[in-house]
Motif scaffolding. Structure first.
Motif, mmCIF file in Angstrom:
data_model
loop_
_atom_site.group_PDB
_atom_site.id
_atom_site.type_symbol
_atom_site.label_atom_id
_atom_site.label_comp_id
_atom_site.label_asym_id
_atom_site.label_seq_id
_atom_site.Cartn_x
_atom_site.Cartn_y
_atom_site.Cartn_z
ATOM 1 N N UNK A 1 0.580 -0.999 0.067
ATOM 2 C CA UNK A 1 0.019 -0.091 0.513
ATOM 3 C C UNK A 1 0.999 1.679 -0.190
ATOM 4 N N UNK A 2 0.480 2.308 -1.427
ATOM 5 C CA UNK A 2 1.083 3.587 -0.765
ATOM 6 C C UNK A 2 1.593 4.041 0.440
ATOM 7 N N UNK A 3 0.774 4.297 1.096
ATOM 8 C CA UNK A 3 0.134 4.701 2.757
ATOM 9 C C UNK A 3 1.502 3.516 3.467
ATOM 10 N N UNK B 1 -3.273 -11.411 -0.205
ATOM 11 C CA UNK B 1 -4.585 -12.483 0.238
ATOM 12 C C UNK B 1 -5.321 -13.211 -0.960
ATOM 13 N N UNK B 2 -5.613 -14.227 -0.715
ATOM 14 C CA UNK B 2 -6.835 -14.565 -2.060
ATOM 15 C C UNK B 2 -6.660 -14.025 -3.928
ATOM 16 N N UNK B 3 -7.261 -12.883 -2.956
ATOM 17 C CA UNK B 3 -7.957 -11.943 -4.064
ATOM 18 C C UNK B 3 -8.033 -10.072 -3.826
ATOM 19 N N UNK B 4 -7.364 -9.858 -5.298
ATOM 20 C CA UNK B 4 -7.902 -8.400 -4.817
ATOM 21 C C UNK B 4 -9.539 -7.811 -3.983
ATOM 22 N N UNK B 5 -8.372 -6.804 -3.275
ATOM 23 C CA UNK B 5 -10.258 -6.820 -2.589
ATOM 24 C C UNK B 5 -11.256 -5.447 -3.211
ATOM 25 N N UNK B 6 -9.961 -5.480 -3.895
ATOM 26 C CA UNK B 6 -10.698 -3.452 -4.886
ATOM 27 C C UNK B 6 -9.718 -3.908 -6.146
ATOM 28 N N UNK B 7 -10.040 -2.747 -6.555
ATOM 29 C CA UNK B 7 -9.276 -2.712 -7.694
ATOM 30 C C UNK B 7 -8.128 -1.573 -8.147
ATOM 31 N N UNK B 8 -7.099 -1.759 -7.028
ATOM 32 C CA UNK B 8 -6.686 -0.924 -6.902
ATOM 33 C C UNK B 8 -5.281 -1.444 -8.412
ATOM 34 N N UNK B 9 -5.043 -0.862 -9.327
ATOM 35 C CA UNK B 9 -3.942 -1.191 -9.867
ATOM 36 C C UNK B 9 -2.394 -1.830 -8.791
ATOM 37 N N UNK B 10 -2.399 -1.438 -7.861
ATOM 38 C CA UNK B 10 -0.858 -2.327 -7.393
ATOM 39 C C UNK B 10 -0.894 -3.293 -6.921
#
Length: 251
Positions: free
Chosen positions: A207-209, A215-224
């Motif tokens: 995370x940038x911050x 995680x098994x899969x992304x929890x949002x669509x953040x491109x990172x």
């Protein structure tokens, strides 16, 4: 089977990591986006987290689906932590172990989860039972493949292995006995995270911050978000992520 997530980083409410994201673990209990096996993770859930000044994590586990537990939603809103491991469960086989079968499993400072399945359980791993002390077998928290895998990992940790080595060696041993096993393992001590990608999806987000999510899969669509290649060992801290092909980590 199952979806899980670990986090280390700046203090966050449980809900900010598990409930709030548009495709968080809460939603993955009924609508996972990348799950290859099974469709609904409603056979139990759990979260383990660390409080300031206490190296032993607390756990909250239930046998039912996470969406049916309003107490958890309230808890997740106010409890903050710098590290957690959580999972929603899709049982491989039916059983009577109830919440005892829900990850995370725990001992001392460690929290553990398994996303996958060992076909032919328990007979397929009967030969490995002889490698464990009788006390460990009698102390299994549940009678399922995940609890047995945790016993194998925990024996190595207690013998002095690093978290990554304990996971890697356990995967090698089980995969040799049951080549078709799916062995995505997740382990944390509250400061670092170790995980394996072996037969199912695994992702991480630096995370940038500050902080790292595995995680098994992304929890949002953040491109990172970055996908972990299959047959890979992941080692993560708050600031760094190291990926090692498992075939190299076992030589």
């Amino acid at each position: 089977m199952c979806r899980h997530l670990a986090y280390v980083g700046p203090a966050e409410p449980l809900g900010a990591l598990l409930v709030g994201p548009p495709h968080g673990l809460y939603r993955q209990s009924w609508a996972p986006r990348r799950q290859r096996y099974g469709t609904v993770n409603a056979d139990g859930f759990g979260v383990g987290w660390y409080a300031d000044g206490d190296p032993v994590p607390a756990r909250y586990r239930r046998a039912g689906p996470i969406w049916a537990d309003l107490s958890f939603t309230d808890l997740a809103r106010v409890v903050r932590t710098e590290a957690l491991l959580a999972a929603v469960r899709d049982a491989t086989l039916s059983g009577a172990d109830a919440e005892a079968a829900a990850a995370p499993f725990a001992s001392g400072a460690w929290l553990f989860s398994h996303n996958g399945a060992v076909p032919g359980w328990p007979g397929s791993l009967a030969s490995l039972a002889a490698t464990l002390p009788a006390e460990d077998l009698l102390s299994l928290e549940a009678r399922n493949d995940s609890a047995f895998l945790w016993a194998l990992v925990l024996a190595r940790l207690r013998a002095g292995d690093t978290m990554g080595q304990a996971l890697a060696d356990t995967v090698a041993e089980v995969a040799e006995a049951v080549p078709e096993a799916r062995l995505n393992l997740l382990l944390t001590d509250g400061a670092t995270v170790a995980a394996t990608a072996w037969g199912d999806t695994l992702w991480y987000l630096a995370r940038p911050g500050g902080g790292t999510v595995v995680a098994s899969e992304p929890y949002d669509d953040d491109p990172h978000w970055q996908e972990v290649p299959d047959r890979t060992l992941l080692a993560a801290s708050r600031a760094d992520v190291l990926l090692t092909p498992l075939k190299e980590s076992l030589t």
